[in-house]
Design a protein around this motif. Structure first.
Motif, PDB file in Angstrom:
ATOM      1  N   UNK A  39       9.347   6.142  -2.528  1.00 61.30           N
ATOM      2  CA  UNK A  39       8.915   4.882  -3.134  1.00 61.30           C
ATOM      3  C   UNK A  39      10.080   3.891  -3.208  1.00 61.30           C
ATOM      4  N   UNK A  40      11.305   4.400  -3.367  1.00 60.34           N
ATOM      5  CA  UNK A  40      12.475   3.512  -3.419  1.00 60.34           C
ATOM      6  C   UNK A  40      12.623   2.773  -2.095  1.00 60.34           C
ATOM      7  N   UNK A  41      12.488   3.494  -1.001  1.00 58.71           N
ATOM      8  CA  UNK A  41      12.567   2.870   0.327  1.00 58.71           C
ATOM      9  C   UNK A  41      11.462   1.836   0.507  1.00 58.71           C
ATOM     10  N   UNK A  42      10.233   2.179   0.126  1.00 58.83           N
ATOM     11  CA  UNK A  42       9.119   1.243   0.291  1.00 58.83           C
ATOM     12  C   UNK A  42       9.298   0.002  -0.576  1.00 58.83           C
ATOM     13  N   UNK A  43       9.837   0.158  -1.778  1.00 50.55           N
ATOM     14  CA  UNK A  43      10.076  -1.005  -2.640  1.00 50.55           C
ATOM     15  C   UNK A  43      11.093  -1.962  -2.013  1.00 50.55           C
ATOM     16  N   UNK A  84      14.319  -4.582  -8.620  1.00 48.80           N
ATOM     17  CA  UNK A  84      14.692  -4.090  -9.946  1.00 48.80           C
ATOM     18  C   UNK A  84      14.140  -2.692 -10.181  1.00 48.80           C
ATOM     19  N   UNK A  85      12.911  -2.442  -9.739  1.00 48.79           N
ATOM     20  CA  UNK A  85      12.319  -1.116  -9.923  1.00 48.79           C
ATOM     21  C   UNK A  85      13.049  -0.074  -9.072  1.00 48.79           C
ATOM     22  N   UNK A  98       0.831  -1.208   0.000  1.00 49.45           N
ATOM     23  CA  UNK A  98       0.000   0.000   0.000  1.00 49.45           C
ATOM     24  C   UNK A  98       0.866   1.259   0.000  1.00 49.45           C
ATOM     25  N   UNK A  99       1.915   1.266   0.822  1.00 52.97           N
ATOM     26  CA  UNK A  99       2.799   2.428   0.871  1.00 52.97           C
ATOM     27  C   UNK A  99       3.540   2.617  -0.451  1.00 52.97           C
ATOM     28  N   UNK A 100       3.959   1.506  -1.063  1.00 48.30           N
ATOM     29  CA  UNK A 100       4.633   1.599  -2.363  1.00 48.30           C
ATOM     30  C   UNK A 100       3.687   2.158  -3.423  1.00 48.30           C
ATOM     31  N   UNK A 150       4.282   5.651  -5.344  1.00 44.95           N
ATOM     32  CA  UNK A 150       4.405   5.617  -6.805  1.00 44.95           C
ATOM     33  C   UNK A 150       3.342   6.493  -7.459  1.00 44.95           C
ATOM     34  N   UNK A 151       2.120   6.472  -6.938  1.00 46.27           N
ATOM     35  CA  UNK A 151       1.035   7.277  -7.499  1.00 46.27           C
ATOM     36  C   UNK A 151       1.344   8.770  -7.387  1.00 46.27           C
TER      37      UNK A 151
END
Length: 206
Positions: free
Chosen positions: A94-98, A142-143, A81-83, A87-88
């Motif tokens: 978002x990098x940390x959440x991924x 990878x993202x 959900x956080x990612x 991203x939205x």
């Protein structure tokens, strides 16, 4: 002025007006303290692993089995959900959440495989890890890597550099001295644009 000349001028002015973050004594102290903490953690964890190898029983019955697995799945749900939110809204976090979500997925696969080994549910655990958790974790990592490389590519363009992004393990923190990571054939343009770069304290920005 040409586009390249304007870019080099902007880079030179930014280097003069914005001293390198590591010149801040407080940040340098925090960096040394962080390195000390990581060193102590490595030594302590190595010792703890040895203790566990010698003392842990081969079998153990848990009374909180449901809470452990439900808690892990809730953590993964929050990670996804956080990612999605970051991203939205196109936020750097978002990098940390991924990375966090990918790590949770690997932990899920590891515990599922290790705890079901030798049982009737091991085949299902293998399929779950191979078809869901590990592929999703790979996509997350990878993202995240791709986003970091795009950020470095942008810094290279602002520095007047061209060519492909060097391996991330060679890219310095804050991109300080980034040109040193580039192949020799790509350094000349960057070096020329940095001759006038001066930061506070009389230090070159490289």
């Amino acid at each position: 002025m040409t586009h390249d000349e304007r870019r080099e001028l902007a880079h030179a002015l930014a280097a003069i007006d914005q001293p390198h973050p590591l010149l801040d004594p407080r940040l340098r102290r925090r960096r040394r303290f962080g390195l000390l903490i990581m060193t102590v953690c490595c030594a302590a964890l190595a010792a703890w692993i040895a203790i566990l190898l010698l003392t842990l029983p081969g079998r153990y019955t848990s009374s909180d089995w449901r809470a452990v697995w439900v808690g892990l799945d809730i953590a993964e749900l929050l990670g996804f959900a956080a990612t999605a939110w970051a991203a939205w809204h196109q936020r750097q976090i978002v990098i940390f959440f991924m990375i966090m979500t990918g790590t949770l997925l690997i932990c899920d696969a590891w515990f599922d495989l290790a705890l079901n080994y030798g049982s009737s549910g091991f085949t299902a655990s293998v399929l779950s890890a191979a078809l869901a958790e590990l592929p999703l974790a790979f996509l997350m990592f990878a993202a995240a890597r791709r986003l970091v490389r795009v950020t470095v590519q942008t810094l290279m363009q602002l520095s007047g550099a061209s060519g492909s992004v060097p391996p991330l393990w060679r890219v310095p923190l804050f991109a300080d001295g980034l040109e040193e990571c580039l192949p020799a054939r790509l350094r000349s343009g960057v070096d020329g644009s940095r001759t006038a770069d001066v930061t506070a304290g009389g230090r070159s920005s490289s």
